[in-house]
Design a protein around this motif. Structure first.
Motif, mmCIF file in Angstrom:
data_model
loop_
_atom_site.group_PDB
_atom_site.id
_atom_site.type_symbol
_atom_site.label_atom_id
_atom_site.label_comp_id
_atom_site.label_asym_id
_atom_site.label_seq_id
_atom_site.Cartn_x
_atom_site.Cartn_y
_atom_site.Cartn_z
ATOM 1 N N THR A 340 -8.529 2.148 0.959
ATOM 2 C CA THR A 340 -9.395 1.108 2.231
ATOM 3 C C THR A 340 -8.749 -0.319 1.663
ATOM 4 N N LEU A 341 -8.300 -1.065 2.841
ATOM 5 C CA LEU A 341 -7.938 -2.337 2.685
ATOM 6 C C LEU A 341 -8.666 -3.270 3.467
ATOM 7 N N ALA A 342 -8.981 -4.406 3.000
ATOM 8 C CA ALA A 342 -9.713 -5.472 3.636
ATOM 9 C C ALA A 342 -8.515 -6.596 4.040
ATOM 10 N N LEU A 343 -8.350 -6.543 5.435
ATOM 11 C CA LEU A 343 -7.070 -7.324 6.154
ATOM 12 C C LEU A 343 -7.914 -8.427 6.812
ATOM 13 N N SER A 344 -7.473 -9.680 6.488
ATOM 14 C CA SER A 344 -7.874 -10.897 6.977
ATOM 15 C C SER A 344 -6.498 -11.580 7.770
ATOM 16 N N PHE A 345 -6.829 -11.660 9.033
ATOM 17 C CA PHE A 345 -5.778 -12.380 9.990
ATOM 18 C C PHE A 345 -6.197 -13.949 10.343
ATOM 19 N N ARG A 346 -5.321 -14.608 10.165
ATOM 20 C CA ARG A 346 -5.542 -16.249 10.637
ATOM 21 C C ARG A 346 -4.711 -16.039 11.981
ATOM 22 N N LEU A 347 -5.325 -16.631 13.024
ATOM 23 C CA LEU A 347 -4.799 -16.649 14.436
ATOM 24 C C LEU A 347 -4.476 -18.015 14.806
ATOM 25 N N PRO A 348 -3.525 -18.236 15.613
ATOM 26 C CA PRO A 348 -3.205 -19.705 15.991
ATOM 27 C C PRO A 348 -4.433 -20.029 16.959
ATOM 28 N N PRO A 349 -4.647 -21.380 16.917
ATOM 29 C CA PRO A 349 -5.646 -21.761 17.518
ATOM 30 C C PRO A 349 -6.072 -21.661 19.026
ATOM 31 N N THR A 350 -5.174 -21.412 19.757
ATOM 32 C CA THR A 350 -5.185 -21.055 21.135
ATOM 33 C C THR A 350 -5.107 -19.623 21.602
ATOM 34 N N ALA A 351 -4.922 -18.604 20.340
ATOM 35 C CA ALA A 351 -5.016 -17.183 20.676
ATOM 36 C C ALA A 351 -6.270 -16.716 21.029
ATOM 37 N N ASP A 352 -6.149 -15.529 21.823
ATOM 38 C CA ASP A 352 -7.471 -14.918 22.187
ATOM 39 C C ASP A 352 -7.837 -14.004 21.041
ATOM 40 N N SER A 353 -8.748 -14.217 20.308
ATOM 41 C CA SER A 353 -9.078 -13.386 19.062
ATOM 42 C C SER A 353 -9.579 -12.119 19.488
ATOM 43 N N ALA A 354 -10.338 -11.741 20.429
ATOM 44 C CA ALA A 354 -10.495 -10.633 20.967
ATOM 45 C C ALA A 354 -9.340 -9.687 21.375
ATOM 46 N N ALA A 355 -8.492 -10.173 21.948
ATOM 47 C CA ALA A 355 -7.271 -9.388 22.419
ATOM 48 C C ALA A 355 -6.369 -9.273 21.130
ATOM 49 N N ALA A 356 -6.472 -10.276 20.150
ATOM 50 C CA ALA A 356 -5.690 -9.778 19.036
ATOM 51 C C ALA A 356 -6.272 -8.855 17.867
ATOM 52 N N LEU A 357 -7.757 -8.841 17.798
ATOM 53 C CA LEU A 357 -8.249 -7.741 17.225
ATOM 54 C C LEU A 357 -8.182 -6.488 17.687
ATOM 55 N N ALA A 358 -8.103 -6.250 19.193
ATOM 56 C CA ALA A 358 -7.822 -5.013 19.956
ATOM 57 C C ALA A 358 -6.431 -4.382 19.924
ATOM 58 N N ALA A 359 -5.622 -5.434 19.765
ATOM 59 C CA ALA A 359 -4.147 -4.959 19.308
ATOM 60 C C ALA A 359 -3.916 -4.404 17.926
ATOM 61 N N ILE A 360 -4.761 -5.225 17.014
ATOM 62 C CA ILE A 360 -4.726 -4.962 15.635
ATOM 63 C C ILE A 360 -5.382 -3.474 15.454
ATOM 64 N N GLU A 361 -6.466 -3.189 16.050
ATOM 65 C CA GLU A 361 -6.901 -1.723 15.986
ATOM 66 C C GLU A 361 -6.382 -1.062 16.658
ATOM 67 N N LYS A 362 -5.621 -0.982 17.685
ATOM 68 C CA LYS A 362 -4.989 0.028 18.424
ATOM 69 C C LYS A 362 -3.583 0.388 17.529
ATOM 70 N N THR A 363 -2.940 -0.860 16.887
ATOM 71 C CA THR A 363 -1.748 -0.410 16.066
ATOM 72 C C THR A 363 -2.208 0.412 14.980
ATOM 73 N N LEU A 364 -3.251 0.006 14.158
ATOM 74 C CA LEU A 364 -3.692 0.866 12.959
ATOM 75 C C LEU A 364 -3.884 2.220 13.425
ATOM 76 N N THR A 365 -4.422 2.734 14.435
ATOM 77 C CA THR A 365 -5.106 3.909 14.759
ATOM 78 C C THR A 365 -4.458 4.758 15.522
ATOM 79 N N THR A 366 -3.113 4.199 16.091
ATOM 80 C CA THR A 366 -2.331 5.089 17.238
ATOM 81 C C THR A 366 -1.187 5.768 16.431
#
Length: 475
Positions: A340-366
């Motif tokens: 198990t790894l704990a991953l911490s992403f810092r995102l640009p100020p104007t990025a949509d964090s919900a969309a970024a999180l969804a993309a991260i989850e999809k990439t890790l599980t597909t």
């Protein structure tokens, strides 16, 4: 127009810090008020409540005319401490000034220098050492002292509310509920002052003009029902660590650290590019020299502007924790069942964090290699913040403060960290002006051993805030 006696502001700030603030702030440092994310039993341990009560009692002792001090508690949430000060005559129509800080702290962590410790306040060479001194225990004291100073000097201020939360270091999960609960009470917020920040040196006033957002996940790769002899199973059963390494390669370029997902990237605004170049020119080497790099370790790139952009407007990934791996001295020849790894992403100020999180989850599980079981838990996301353009009155006030208090022009920069509350406030009060500043410097050691507060800088920031309060009321 009400005239404010600037010499009186200075004298009041200096006297209050020496006689009232430093002793009480030192006592606050001694309270191990861990943020709820690090102390799930915070309600039972009582340390957060002790910190709130300590500062509440100090606020009451100030006896500011007409002020109300309240502890607000919503069920199941860590408390919020409020100081509500009515406007001085003439400032009633200027709206509400909301000043923000927090009382919760990061974990103590080991490795403090001799004679220092997380819960042992030590004043040495103009510095107050101890956990929560700079991040962000001083903020409520500075905000209150600024109010007292402007009043003592015959100046004006609008109605001012100092809000001190107790969950910032856990991502401020309770603050949206409190903000909704307090919306009617706060009224029309026209100026937000956040003291949970700082800058690249201690020579000037620094404004934070952007804050990165964040996304966090815990990702587990499981390949076995039980661990097996590594000599017998390796080459037959895939390594759970290798599976995670493969999945991370889809997200991050391991050679450069660049995040590959489009949802995590934005186009950097032209004004922030220009600001970054000015920051690099004003404080050369401040970023590269801020961290105790070991041996011959180099920075990611040599260009100071690129380093600043990496730390403010580009996404990053940090692996901040792991489980399933024994200590090397205890490691047997075993192919482990899971990692198990704990991953911490810092995102640009104007990025949509919900969309970024969804993309991260999809990439890790597909399309997981070898059909291994991958589970994503502990997800969290929060948007960043990009400051609105300074109003003329605020820009003018900052010029005066920079000349008269600091003797150096103010500068602005993006902050690599996250303060989720600012994005929330930006959406809630789109017409408000924002002043995000503070006494933290690049070597103040927030979150790590030997955290310290630069006392002279904290006093200068307090004086600056007092003058900005007056300018706001007089605009």
């Amino acid at each position: 127009m009400v005239r404010v006696e600037t010499a009186t502001v200075t004298d009041t700030v200096r006297a209050r810090w020496a006689e009232d603030v430093l002793p009480s702030l030192s006592e606050l440092v001694a309270i191990p008020a861990l943020s709820p994310g690090f102390d799930p039993e915070w309600a039972a341990s009582g340390h957060l409540d002790a910190a709130v009560e300590h500062v509440r009692a100090w606020l009451v002792s100030r006896e500011i005319p007409g002020a109300a001090v309240d502890v607000v508690r919503l069920p199941g949430r860590s408390p919020v401490l409020l100081l509500d000060v009515p406007a001085t005559p003439g400032g009633e129509d200027a709206g509400t000034v909301l000043m923000y800080g927090h009382l919760d702290k990061q974990p103590p962590v080991g490795g403090w220098s001799d004679g220092l410790g997380p819960w042992t306040p030590v004043v040495r060479d103009g510095r107050l050492y101890g956990r929560g001194s700079a991040d962000d225990g001083y903020a409520g004291y500075a905000a209150t002292t600024a109010i007292e100073a402007v009043r003592a000097a015959g100046g004006a201020h609008a109605r001012t509310v100092v809000l001190l939360e107790t969950g910032e270091e856990s991502g401020s999960p309770d603050l949206p509920a409190y903000l909704e609960h307090l919306t009617g009470r706060l009224g029309r917020v026209s100026l937000v002052i956040c003291l949970d920040s700082g800058g690249n040196d201690y020579d000037r006033l620094w404004l934070t003009t952007s804050l990165r957002g964040m996304a966090q996940v815990h990702v587990t790769a499981r390949v076995l029902d039980s661990a097996q002899h590594s000599g017998l199973a390796s080459g037959v059963v895939p390594s759970s660590f290798r599976i995670l390494r493969t999945l991370l390669d889809r997200i991050e370029d391991s050679a450069t650290g660049a995040i590959l997902l489009p949802e995590c990237n934005v186009e950097i605004p032209a004004d922030r590019l220009a600001e970054t170049r000015a920051t690099a020119e004003a404080a050369p080497g401040s970023v590269a020299g801020a961290f105790p790099r070991h041996g011959s370790t180099r920075t990611v790139v040599d260009d100071e502007v690129e380093l600043l952009l990496n730390n403010s407007w580009r996404p990053t990934l940090s692996v901040i924790g792991a489980s399933g791996m024994p200590e090397p001295a205890e490691a047997g020849n075993v192919l482990r069942a899971a990692t198990t790894l704990a991953l911490s992403f810092r995102l640009p100020p104007t990025a949509d964090s919900a969309a970024a999180l969804a993309a991260i989850e999809k990439t890790l599980t597909t399309d997981v290699p070898y059909g291994a079981t991958v589970e994503v838990t502990g997800t969290e996301a929060a948007d960043g913040w990009n400051a609105p353009e300074l109003a003329p009155w605020l820009a003018s006030a900052l010029e005066r403060v920079s000349d008269e208090v600091f003797g150096s022009p103010w500068r602005s920069t993006g902050l690599g960290g996250s303060i989720p509350f600012m994005g929330l406030l930006g959406r809630t009060y789109p017409e408000a002006q924002f002043l995000v500043t503070g006494a933290l410097g690049p070597d103040s050691n927030a979150h790590v051993p030997d955290e310290w507060l630069h006392l002279d800088q904290a006093q200068r920031v307090t004086e600056a805030i007092a003058r900005v309060l007056h300018a706001h009321a007089e605009q």
